[in-house]
Design a protein around this motif. Structure first.
Motif, short mmCIF file in Angstrom:
data_model
loop_
_atom_site.label_atom_id
_atom_site.label_comp_id
_atom_site.label_asym_id
_atom_site.label_seq_id
_atom_site.Cartn_x
_atom_site.Cartn_y
_atom_site.Cartn_z
N ALA A 71 124.13 24.49 33.24
CA ALA A 71 123.34 25.59 32.68
C ALA A 71 123.02 26.63 33.74
O ALA A 71 123.07 27.84 33.47
CB ALA A 71 122.06 25.04 32.05
N LYS A 75 124.48 30.43 33.80
CA LYS A 75 123.51 31.53 33.76
C LYS A 75 123.77 32.52 34.89
O LYS A 75 123.67 33.74 34.69
CB LYS A 75 122.09 30.97 33.89
CG LYS A 75 120.99 32.02 33.76
CD LYS A 75 120.99 32.65 32.38
CE LYS A 75 119.87 33.67 32.22
NZ LYS A 75 119.87 34.30 30.89
N HIS A 80 123.18 37.56 31.10
CA HIS A 80 122.56 38.04 29.88
C HIS A 80 122.69 37.06 28.72
O HIS A 80 122.17 37.32 27.63
CB HIS A 80 123.15 39.39 29.49
CG HIS A 80 122.97 40.44 30.56
ND1 HIS A 80 121.73 40.88 30.96
CD2 HIS A 80 123.88 41.08 31.34
CE1 HIS A 80 121.87 41.77 31.93
NE2 HIS A 80 123.16 41.91 32.18
N ARG A 81 123.36 35.93 28.95
CA ARG A 81 123.45 34.90 27.91
C ARG A 81 122.27 33.96 28.04
O ARG A 81 121.80 33.67 29.14
CB ARG A 81 124.77 34.13 28.05
CG ARG A 81 125.99 34.96 27.76
CD ARG A 81 127.23 34.09 27.73
NE ARG A 81 127.15 33.07 26.69
CZ ARG A 81 128.11 32.19 26.43
NH1 ARG A 81 129.23 32.19 27.17
NH2 ARG A 81 127.97 31.31 25.48
N PRO A 82 121.76 33.44 26.91
CA PRO A 82 120.64 32.48 26.98
C PRO A 82 121.06 31.20 27.73
O PRO A 82 122.23 30.85 27.78
CB PRO A 82 120.33 32.18 25.51
CG PRO A 82 120.99 33.26 24.74
CD PRO A 82 122.16 33.73 25.52
N MET A 83 120.08 30.52 28.30
CA MET A 83 120.34 29.26 28.97
C MET A 83 120.90 28.23 27.98
O MET A 83 120.50 28.19 26.81
CB MET A 83 119.06 28.72 29.60
CG MET A 83 118.52 29.54 30.74
SD MET A 83 119.41 29.26 32.29
CE MET A 83 118.85 27.61 32.71
N PRO A 86 116.87 24.46 27.80
CA PRO A 86 115.62 25.19 28.12
C PRO A 86 115.48 25.42 29.62
O PRO A 86 115.75 24.53 30.44
CB PRO A 86 114.53 24.26 27.59
CG PRO A 86 115.18 23.53 26.46
CD PRO A 86 116.60 23.33 26.88
N GLY A 87 115.07 26.63 29.97
CA GLY A 87 115.02 27.02 31.37
C GLY A 87 114.12 26.15 32.22
O GLY A 87 114.46 25.78 33.35
N ASP A 226 109.87 28.96 29.04
CA ASP A 226 111.33 29.00 29.12
C ASP A 226 111.83 30.44 29.21
O ASP A 226 112.80 30.73 29.91
CB ASP A 226 111.95 28.31 27.90
CG ASP A 226 111.69 26.81 27.91
OD1 ASP A 226 111.68 26.21 29.00
OD2 ASP A 226 111.49 26.23 26.81
N ALA A 227 111.15 31.34 28.51
CA ALA A 227 111.55 32.75 28.54
C ALA A 227 111.38 33.34 29.94
O ALA A 227 112.22 34.12 30.40
CB ALA A 227 110.73 33.55 27.52
N ASP A 230 114.19 32.00 32.11
CA ASP A 230 115.45 32.65 31.72
C ASP A 230 115.52 34.06 32.28
O ASP A 230 116.54 34.47 32.85
CB ASP A 230 115.56 32.65 30.20
CG ASP A 230 116.97 32.96 29.73
OD1 ASP A 230 117.48 34.07 30.02
OD2 ASP A 230 117.59 32.09 29.09
N ALA A 234 118.03 35.52 35.17
CA ALA A 234 118.88 36.67 34.84
C ALA A 234 118.76 37.76 35.91
O ALA A 234 119.75 38.35 36.33
CB ALA A 234 118.51 37.22 33.47
#
Length: 251
Positions: A71, A75, A80-83, A86-87, A226-227, A230, A234
């Motif tokens: 993951a 990343k 720009h792709r989601p993990m 969960p981050g 998590d956001a 992420d 990024a």
């Protein structure tokens, strides 16, 4: 990863540290259980099944870390792709395994704490004098006994256990404990470590995991989402990409 677990770990550290500090010969007596005076060796070292089990234990532990590694790499390559997972879980798993099974073990204690392994001491037909767990002045120069890297890696499975659903968590902790103990006993049977080496490995891994879990998930001042993880990864990946583009030679 609650306070009860922390108090149990600290209590065990105190009892084991004092007991084996006052009576260091206990380490020799436990190691002697696996030693054969007739052949002057630790015979299980020659057992192919035991050797496979030793290797398999490390494969299993690192298999739990693999999703976090993948993951993180994905990343960085695709900011720009989601993990993929969960981050917070990815950071938690990576940080704890790097600290417990890497930095604190192999790059800190085992490199500067000169305690010889059981197979290296005179009591078991080795060339060097036995020293207790608290004494870093042994004759071993590198890759020494205190504390066990493989034991720390096996007990690191407390980290993925901490991320299981609450209903399954006690069973996951029990499985991680059994896995760590089994791997540690195997290392003792090989003559690779004393009891205090593997006990320290388990306690250090648990404390690292407890602190990391509290830092990432529990304490309000440091708790993450998590956001946030992420977004932070990024930004890091984008900055790294811009930096590497500047280093590329003009074609």
């Amino acid at each position: 990863m609650n306070r009860t677990g922390l108090f149990i770990a600290l209590g065990l550290a105190l009892v084991i540290g004092l007991l084996f500090g006052i009576y260091p010969e206990l380490d020799l007596k436990l190691a002697a259980l696996f030693y054969d005076p007739a052949t002057k060796s630790f015979p299980i070292k020659l057992d192919a099944v035991a050797e496979f089990a030793r290797d398999a234990a490390m494969w299993i532990a690192w298999a739990f870390a693999l999703p976090a590694i993948v993951a993180f790499v994905v990343k960085l390559a695709r900011p720009h792709r989601p993990m993929l997972i969960p981050g917070r879980a990815a950071i938690f798993l990576l940080v704890t395994i790097i600290l417990s099974a890497g930095i604190l073990t192999n790059f800190t204690f085992k490199s500067y704490w000169g305690r010889p392994r059981p197979v290296m001491v005179t009591e078991f037909n080795g060339p060097w004098q036995f020293v207790p767990w608290w004494d870093p002045r042994g004759a071993c120069g590198k890759n020494c006994s205190f504390f066990s890297g493989e034991g720390a890696t096996a007990f690191w499975t407390y980290a993925p256990a901490a991320l299981t659903p609450p209903a399954w968590r006690p069973l996951a902790y029990a499985a991680a404990t059994l896995f760590g103990i089994t791997t540690s006993v195997l290392r003792m049977a090989f003559g690779g470590h004393f009891f205090t080496d593997v006990a320290a490995a388990g306690l250090v891994s648990f404390l690292v995991i407890w602190l990391a879990y509290a830092f990432i998930y529990r304490w309000p001042a440091t708790r993450m989402t998590d956001a946030q993880v992420d977004a932070g990864l990024a930004r890091l990946a984008s900055a790294w990409s811009r930096l590497t583009r500047r280093w590329r030679p003009l074609g």
